[in-house]
Design a protein around this motif. Structure first.
Motif, PDB file in Angstrom:
ATOM      1  N   PRO B 248       0.834  -1.200   0.000  1.00  0.00           N
ATOM      2  CA  PRO B 248       0.000   0.000   0.000  1.00  0.00           C
ATOM      3  C   PRO B 248       0.874   1.259   0.000  1.00  0.00           C
ATOM      4  N   LEU B 249       0.725   2.092  -1.017  1.00  0.00           N
ATOM      5  CA  LEU B 249       1.490   3.344  -1.061  1.00  0.00           C
ATOM      6  C   LEU B 249       0.564   4.467  -0.643  1.00  0.00           C
ATOM      7  N   ALA B 330      17.517   3.679   0.714  1.00  0.00           N
ATOM      8  CA  ALA B 330      16.615   4.815   0.484  1.00  0.00           C
ATOM      9  C   ALA B 330      15.243   4.326   0.021  1.00  0.00           C
ATOM     10  N   LEU B 331      15.227   3.359  -0.906  1.00  0.00           N
ATOM     11  CA  LEU B 331      13.934   2.880  -1.411  1.00  0.00           C
ATOM     12  C   LEU B 331      13.137   2.163  -0.320  1.00  0.00           C
ATOM     13  N   LYS B 332      13.819   1.383   0.515  1.00  0.00           N
ATOM     14  CA  LYS B 332      13.115   0.689   1.601  1.00  0.00           C
ATOM     15  C   LYS B 332      12.471   1.716   2.530  1.00  0.00           C
ATOM     16  N   ALA B 333      13.247   2.764   2.844  1.00  0.00           N
ATOM     17  CA  ALA B 333      12.726   3.794   3.748  1.00  0.00           C
ATOM     18  C   ALA B 333      11.510   4.469   3.127  1.00  0.00           C
ATOM     19  N   LEU B 334      11.617   4.762   1.834  1.00  0.00           N
ATOM     20  CA  LEU B 334      10.516   5.506   1.185  1.00  0.00           C
ATOM     21  C   LEU B 334       9.287   4.625   0.967  1.00  0.00           C
ATOM     22  N   ILE B 335       9.503   3.365   0.580  1.00  0.00           N
ATOM     23  CA  ILE B 335       8.363   2.502   0.243  1.00  0.00           C
ATOM     24  C   ILE B 335       7.670   1.986   1.505  1.00  0.00           C
ATOM     25  N   PHE B 336       8.460   1.596   2.528  1.00  0.00           N
ATOM     26  CA  PHE B 336       7.842   0.936   3.688  1.00  0.00           C
ATOM     27  C   PHE B 336       7.624   1.865   4.881  1.00  0.00           C
TER      28      PHE B 336
END
Lengths: 335, 370
Positions: B248-249, B330-336
């Motif tokens: 879920p974004l 960075a992507l993990k932080a932003l996505i999750f």
């Protein structure tokens, strides 16, 4: 009044690849507007020389001024003034003929309107208008070559370099390429530097030619001058059944014979007044003990000049370099 | 700008080779599906043969507990046998991963407190299944001797209260940042410097080296066209990854914008790095070998599959200079975790510096002659 500068001035130009000297202290000038031919057997150093003159290879020694710019110090200025058709086909197969020309024109910063007009004209001239919007992958070898010659004229260069432009083309395509080059020369006062090993091409097109072998220039002048430098204006070619060992000195001793060259079972005899002397020559050679199968007389051509200077019709080429890491398949960059 | 003509040339050629782009999208998605389903976080469905020689109450209780594991976490499924030899032979023959033998005096020994035992024969060549069986059977044994449930809590006993700061992330969801980075890697291997290598291989490079294009025009043009295609690939893979795994974004445009920025920076960094390594290569075979090698040394130590904290020291040191590690973080932080710029500031700084340095070196080391 100051004399018109040379289009190309080459002085002691040398290029070595390790121990191999591909071009060895070459010096010559090409006049502005001249059609200059560079002849030589495969591996003689023609492509290496053209690559130095067109800034693709750095010379090991010597200097070259092309369109009044030094190739080492001002390569960008040289590239702006020249058009080069390399030996290998270099048009993009995944682009159309038009796109190839348009993108090339944009590399030179030519404004869109001028570019468009020039491309329409050039494609028309080389007979590719109808196929302009087809992918180059669908073109024949001759069409692709015509496109590539047209492409390097988009920016109206002062000097056109052609590295064996008709290599592998059929006679029809060769003729179209010749006509186009001559037409462009007339219209744009182009200086043309052509390398070839087609002697008829050089004889038909060039004002002057240089013959290069083993990296050195061994003769330079107009085709007529070169022909007149060789003793004996005509050649009688005798095809024989076996050649006795002392044929050369004995034939040379005949008064009207200037030179004798033996290639396999063929004897090339350079004589004055071939038509008159042929019957006598046949008799003399029979006396020496040669059995003749066929006789041919022809006036000396550039090919005879070429063979006179380079010695053999067939040349063993240097082995091409193959990478130890990735094997075959890398196009040779050395020649 | 002459570089725009270089970009245009490259993009037109790509447009006419859609297969290569499709393959670059399919590969990371296949990776996501295969890895997400084969490398599951929890082990399930191990065949366990059980031979129960005891009919006493504790043996029954143990069987109940085993059946509860079979029904609940599904670590194993039970095959009831009546013969120890058949069960152990079954393990040796590969039919079962383990054989649990409950001896006839099991209940009796518990009551008499004379070291009760059960036997567990496992196929220890499969360390993962064997470990999971040991753990699950030990858990089932632990419960059977509790005679009563305490009515009142013991006030002196310490309890661990676990609080999740973020919503639960499934294993396959946790792979999405990694496969986006993998898509970027794939993209950088089929664009940018690869096109230069192909041109060199086909001898087409001569045609533009003979024009007034500068080193900067050529490198920038190829990198920017590569950036365009690779970003597109990465976005397609990201959207497919999110849809397939059901992430879920909820961060809206801010979150998507930040993800986009990380993708762009990572792409630029990798494209420039590839230019340094392959700027003088002249055969696509070199790119193929290099690509496989780089994928292993950049992807696995990036934290995409396993946490960097658990790496040995030398690999941790490598991860500190691995651009993919910063991109994954960075992507993990932003996505999750939603949009937390301060949490990714370090990653962004590293990726920006990395890009600037590699791009400068790429232009400087690019050879404009043959």
């Amino acid at each position: 009044m100051r004399e018109k500068p040379f289009a190309i001035e080459v002085s002691n130009l040398t290029k070595s690849f390790g121990n191999l000297i591909a071009v060895d202290s070459v010096s010559f000038n090409v006049g502005s507007g001249e059609f200059f031919g560079f002849l030589g057997p495969n591996g003689a150093g023609k492509t290496t020389l053209i690559r130095m003159l067109t800034t693709l290879l750095k010379p090991t020694k010597g200097s070259a001024i092309v369109a009044s710019h030094d190739v080492e110090r001002e390569p960008a200025a040289v590239r702006n003034s020249i058009g080069v058709v390399p030996q290998a086909m270099t048009s993009d197969m995944d682009l159309t003929g038009w796109e190839n020309m348009d993108i090339y024109g944009r590399f030179y910063g030519i404004p869109k309107k001028q570019r468009r007009e020039r491309i329409v004209y050039l494609l028309e001239t080389v007979g590719l208008s109808a196929r302009a919007h087809d992918l180059v992958a669908t073109y024949s070898g001759g069409m692709r070559r015509r496109l590539e010659i047209a492409r390097v004229l988009v920016h109206r260069p002062a000097i056109l370099f052609l590295d064996e432009p008709t290599l592998g083309l059929d006679p029809q395509s060769r003729r179209v390429v010749w006509e186009f080059i001559q037409k462009s020369r007339g219209e744009d006062s182009l200086t043309i530097f052509l390398t070839t090993h087609y002697m008829d091409e050089a004889e038909a097109l060039c004002d002057r030619v240089a013959i290069i072998d083993y990296g050195r220039i061994i003769a330079i002048g107009s085709p007529d001058e070169l022909k007149s430098q060789i003793p004996g204006n005509d050649i009688i070619i005798l095809t024989t059944k076996g050649i006795p060992p002392d044929i050369e000195p004995k034939t040379k001793a005949i008064p009207y014979v200037h030179n004798v060259k033996i290639e396999g079972d063929t004897i090339r005899v350079y004589v004055d007044n071939g038509a008159q002397n042929v019957a006598d020559l046949i008799e003399e050679v029979k006396i020496i003990g040669v059995s003749i199968e066929a006789v041919e007389i022809h006036r000396q051509s550039l090919e005879d000049v070429f063979i006179h200077y380079t010695g053999r019709s067939i040349r063993e080429e240097e082995a091409k370099k193959v990478s130890f890491l990735v094997g075959a398949g890398v196009p040779s960059k050395l020649r | 700008m002459k570089a725009i003509a270089v970009i245009d040339r490259d993009l037109r050629k790509f447009r006419r080779n859609p297969v290569i782009i499709a393959m670059s999208v399919i590969m990371p998605i296949v990776y996501l599906i295969i890895l997400g389903n084969s490398f599951q976080g929890k082990i399930k469905g191990i065949p366990l043969a059980v031979v129960n020689y005891d009919s006493g109450q504790y043996a029954r209780r143990l069987m109940d507990n085993l059946r509860a594991v079979e029904a609940g976490p599904k670590t194993f499924f039970i095959i009831n046998l009546d013969n120890q030899k058949a069960a152990v032979d079954g393990v040796r023959g590969g039919r079962y991963k383990g054989a649990l033998i409950i001896p006839p005096d099991f209940t009796k020994r518990i009551i008499l407190t004379t070291r009760p035992e059960v036997g567990l024969f496992t196929d220890n060549t499969d360390a993962i299944s064997s470990g999971a069986l040991n753990e699950a059977v030990s858990g089932a044994l632990r419960e059977i001797t509790s005679r009563y449930t305490p009515i009142r809590e013991n006030p002196s006993e310490v309890y661990l209260r676990s609080e999740d700061l973020y919503r639960t992330v499934d294993y396959d969801q946790s792979l999405v940042p990694g496969v986006v980075i993998m898509a970027i890697f794939m993209g950088t291997m089929i664009t940018g410097v690869f096109n230069l290598v192909m041109d060199r291989f086909l001898g087409v490079d001569e045609s533009y080296l003979l024009t007034p294009l500068t080193k900067g025009d050529i490198v920038t043009g190829l990198v920017v066209s590569g950036l365009f295609i690779t970003t597109l690939l990465a976005l397609i893979v990201f959207v497919l990854g999110v849809l397939i795994t059901g992430i879920p974004l909820s961060g809206g445009i801010g979150q998507c914008g930040a993800i986009f920025m990380v993708i762009i920076l990572t792409t630029l960094g990798l494209l420039s790095m590839m230019f340094i390594f392959l700027g003088r290569a002249n055969h696509p075979r070199i790119v193929g070998i290099f690509s496989g090698f780089m994928n292993v040394i950049l992807f696995f130590p990036s934290g995409a599959v396993y946490p960097i904290a658990s790496f040995p020291g030398w690999l941790k040191t490598f991860a500190r200079i691995n651009p993919e590690a910063y991109a994954v973080d960075a992507l993990k932080a932003l996505i999750f975790k939603g949009v937390r710029f301060h949490a990714i500031a370090g990653d962004i700084t590293f990726l920006t510096l990395f890009t600037l340095i590699t791009m400068t070196i790429a232009i400087m080391t690019f050879k404009r002659t043959l």
